[in-house]
Design an enzyme around this catalytic site. Structure first.
Site, PDB file in Angstrom:
ATOM      1  N   HIS A  96       0.815  -1.217   0.000  1.00  0.00           N
ATOM      2  CA  HIS A  96       0.000   0.000   0.000  1.00  0.00           C
ATOM      3  C   HIS A  96       0.851   1.271   0.000  1.00  0.00           C
ATOM      4  CE1 HIS A  96       0.339  -0.172   4.532  1.00  0.00           C
ATOM      5  NE2 HIS A  96       0.370   1.128   4.382  1.00  0.00           N
ATOM      6  N   ASP A 124      -0.023  -7.672   1.748  1.00  0.00           N
ATOM      7  CA  ASP A 124       0.429  -6.280   1.692  1.00  0.00           C
ATOM      8  C   ASP A 124       1.953  -6.209   1.673  1.00  0.00           C
ATOM      9  OD1 ASP A 124       0.385  -3.528   1.716  1.00  0.00           O
ATOM     10  OD2 ASP A 124      -0.036  -3.360   3.864  1.00  0.00           O
ATOM     11  N   SER A 162       4.400   2.764   7.927  1.00  0.00           N
ATOM     12  CA  SER A 162       3.949   1.632   7.115  1.00  0.00           C
ATOM     13  C   SER A 162       5.082   1.053   6.280  1.00  0.00           C
ATOM     14  CB  SER A 162       2.827   2.066   6.175  1.00  0.00           C
ATOM     15  OG  SER A 162       1.591   2.078   6.823  1.00  0.00           O
TER      16      SER A 162
END
Length: 257
Positions: free
Chosen positions: A64, A109, A203
């Site tokens: 992402h 992810d 992230s």
């Protein structure tokens, strides 16, 4: 509320992973300047993420964190006063699990990036080993990144922060994150008492256990560092065969189901 922890200039970019946002390390301290040689600062279409160098030409981050314009910085500590051996690259190739671009599965992810040219190992740059085995429950692991250091305010540090958290029973995260399957390829990690966590801007950053890259930050609570709300990290061990196959030239390799 569950957020993917990503910093987009002065706002959090919310994506479709159940409306998660990117994160930073809350409750930690400034990392030792010589002890995060594999850590990568990722800028992607105005979003800040973390990443991990796994050899001189390849790195890992979260899917992402992908963007059309990506800048990858290696050997960085202070953003304001960069190390002399800091190096900047851009992606040459990017590899994903087939379903990860649809943002529908918790455990896909992951993005493998081939750099436009290799980085040179230096005092502040060196790859981190892929895992030889998965971490066991209660293993103490290290998180790090330039994400926000406040669970409720956008307080982004000039230098990366580090903290220690624990590998938790998968059942703890299944009780918190709706739709998380029993056999999802993720690690549940955090401090049950709260106070230490990754947060906005972290992230894709590493979960390092016993000197190996075991996890990539994917999903966490909002606000960060709440009691009984650990984060989810992509379980790198389950993807080692896929990663190694691509690096050795089998670019058609598929992710585990």
């Amino acid at each position: 509320m569950v957020l993917i922890r990503v910093l987009a200039n002065l706002l959090i970019l919310q994506l479709s992973y159940a409306q998660k946002s990117s994160e930073l390390v809350v409750g930690g301290d400034e990392c030792n300047i010589n002890e995060h040689r594999s850590l990568v600062l990722v800028y992607s279409d105005g979003i800040q993420c973390g990443g991990t160098l796994i050899n001189q030409e390849w790195m890992l981050t979260a899917a992402h964190c992908d963007g059309k314009k990506m800048k990858l910085q290696f050997g960085l500590h202070s953003k304001k006063v960069p190390n002399k051996d800091k190096q900047t690259r851009v992606p040459k190739e990017k590899f994903f699990c087939l379903s990860s671009k649809n943002n529908k599965e918790w455990d896909k992810d992951i993005m493998l990036i081939r750099l436009n040219r290799p980085v040179n190992n230096s005092k502040h740059i060196a790859p981190l080993s892929l895992p030889s085995k998965p971490p066991s429950q209660d293993t103490v692991c290290n998180i790090m990144g330039w994400g926000t250091i406040s669970p409720t305010e956008e307080t982004y540090p000039d230098v990366p922060h580090c903290a220690n958290i624990n590998i938790l029973d998968h059942a703890v995260c299944r009780a918190i994150y709706p739709g998380l399957l029993e056999k999802s390829r993720v690690l549940c990690a955090g401090i049950l008492e709260g106070g230490k966590d990754t947060c906005g801007g972290d992230s894709g950053g590493p979960l390092i256990c016993n000197g190996e890259i075991q996890g990539l930050l994917s999903v966490g609570g909002d606000p960060c560092a709440q009691p009984h709300v650990p984060a989810l990290y992509i379980k790198v061990f389950d993807y080692t065969e896929w990663i190694q196959s691509i690096i050795t030239g089998n670019t058609a390799a598929t992710c585990p189901p």
